[in-house]
Design a protein around this motif. Sequence first.
Motif, PDB file in Angstrom:
ATOM      1  N   ILE A   1     -22.481 -24.027  29.744  1.00  0.00           N
ATOM      2  CA  ILE A   1     -21.404 -23.606  30.634  1.00  0.00           C
ATOM      3  C   ILE A   1     -20.711 -24.817  31.247  1.00  0.00           C
ATOM      4  O   ILE A   1     -19.493 -24.809  31.465  1.00  0.00           O
ATOM      5  CB  ILE A   1     -21.938 -22.662  31.727  1.00  0.00           C
ATOM      6  CG1 ILE A   1     -22.496 -21.386  31.078  1.00  0.00           C
ATOM      7  CG2 ILE A   1     -20.848 -22.298  32.730  1.00  0.00           C
ATOM      8  CD1 ILE A   1     -23.184 -20.444  32.043  1.00  0.00           C
TER       9      ILE A   1
ATOM     10  N   SER B   1     -18.035 -26.070  28.876  1.00  0.00           N
ATOM     11  CA  SER B   1     -16.845 -25.225  28.929  1.00  0.00           C
ATOM     12  C   SER B   1     -16.044 -25.498  30.191  1.00  0.00           C
ATOM     13  O   SER B   1     -14.800 -25.537  30.162  1.00  0.00           O
ATOM     14  CB  SER B   1     -17.244 -23.751  28.869  1.00  0.00           C
ATOM     15  OG  SER B   1     -17.819 -23.437  27.618  1.00  0.00           O
TER      16      SER B   1
ATOM     17  N   SER C   1     -15.706 -17.069  25.051  1.00  0.00           N
ATOM     18  CA  SER C   1     -17.163 -17.075  24.921  1.00  0.00           C
ATOM     19  C   SER C   1     -17.564 -16.731  23.493  1.00  0.00           C
ATOM     20  O   SER C   1     -17.048 -15.784  22.901  1.00  0.00           O
ATOM     21  CB  SER C   1     -17.786 -16.068  25.883  1.00  0.00           C
ATOM     22  OG  SER C   1     -19.189 -15.989  25.679  1.00  0.00           O
TER      23      SER C   1
ATOM     24  N   LEU D   1     -19.014 -17.396  31.786  1.00  0.00           N
ATOM     25  CA  LEU D   1     -17.921 -18.210  31.267  1.00  0.00           C
ATOM     26  C   LEU D   1     -16.565 -17.716  31.762  1.00  0.00           C
ATOM     27  O   LEU D   1     -15.688 -18.516  32.111  1.00  0.00           O
ATOM     28  CB  LEU D   1     -17.947 -18.237  29.736  1.00  0.00           C
ATOM     29  CG  LEU D   1     -18.946 -19.202  29.105  1.00  0.00           C
ATOM     30  CD1 LEU D   1     -18.957 -19.058  27.590  1.00  0.00           C
ATOM     31  CD2 LEU D   1     -18.640 -20.643  29.478  1.00  0.00           C
TER      32      LEU D   1
END
Length: 291
Positions: free
Chosen positions: A167, A170, A185, A194
């Motif tokens: 995570i 991202s 995702s 996310l």
Amino acid sequence: MFKGSMVAIITPFTPDGRVDEEKYRQLIEFQIENGTDVIVPCGTTGESATLDYEEHDRVIQICIEQVNKRVPVIAGTGSNSTTEAIELSLHAKKMGADAVLLVSPYYNKPSQEGLYQHYKKIAESVPLPQILYNVPGRTGMNMEAKTTIRLAEFSNIVAIKEASGNITQSGEILAAAGDKIDVLSGDDFLTLPLMAVGAKGVISVTANIMPKEVKAMVTAIQEGRWDDARGMHLKMLDIHNAMFIESNPVPVKTAASLMGKCGATVRLPLVDMQPHTLETLKSVMKGYGLI
């Protein structure tokens, strides 16, 4: 550009191993009827690795025909050969795909610069929206946030399907380039966290068998109904996890078969589920009223 509940759709086979076109069309209709926003054929879940070139193109073509512009179609056209990925992508464009999904080169294990040059070449060669696909568990290497951020400068690289399970990674992409590239995702069990940091949706495995429920959770997040979304997320964790008790797509295709949606046939080197994991899958599915 692409958002919401997107399904990485399975490719059904007949008992003798041919693509089952009739069942495939029925699966597409099942998705559209239950609110799925985007159909993604020929991804990992669609067993693209064991489709020959003719089958690969045909599966994409059937999807485009059956969808008939009701929702976008993102065709899986990635390869560990840059030239091959370009050829597959250009053909998908010719057939009418709305975008392409490009898995990072597998087996080769390129450097971060190699990854950049791979995607740069495709972006320059294929005038179509492109979604990068980072899935280290399948490819053997991770595409780092800094590489994705560099690639976000290409106007036709519009999103990345992040299946790294990271995570933080991202978040780094969104913090540095969220105005240029979307994050999607690639793991059902991480969709809520996310999307909480800015992802636009999910390319889902579970949606093959529970499209209405996946769509409902994504919609709740989009509408800011976080308590509702959290409840749905927690409720679906067991089925998300069950989809990976053996290699994807064996469990999800078996689940679809148990629901009468298609056959469970997979192609070697994948094999039918082992007895103990099959019983686990059945137990979980019964808990959700799927069988």
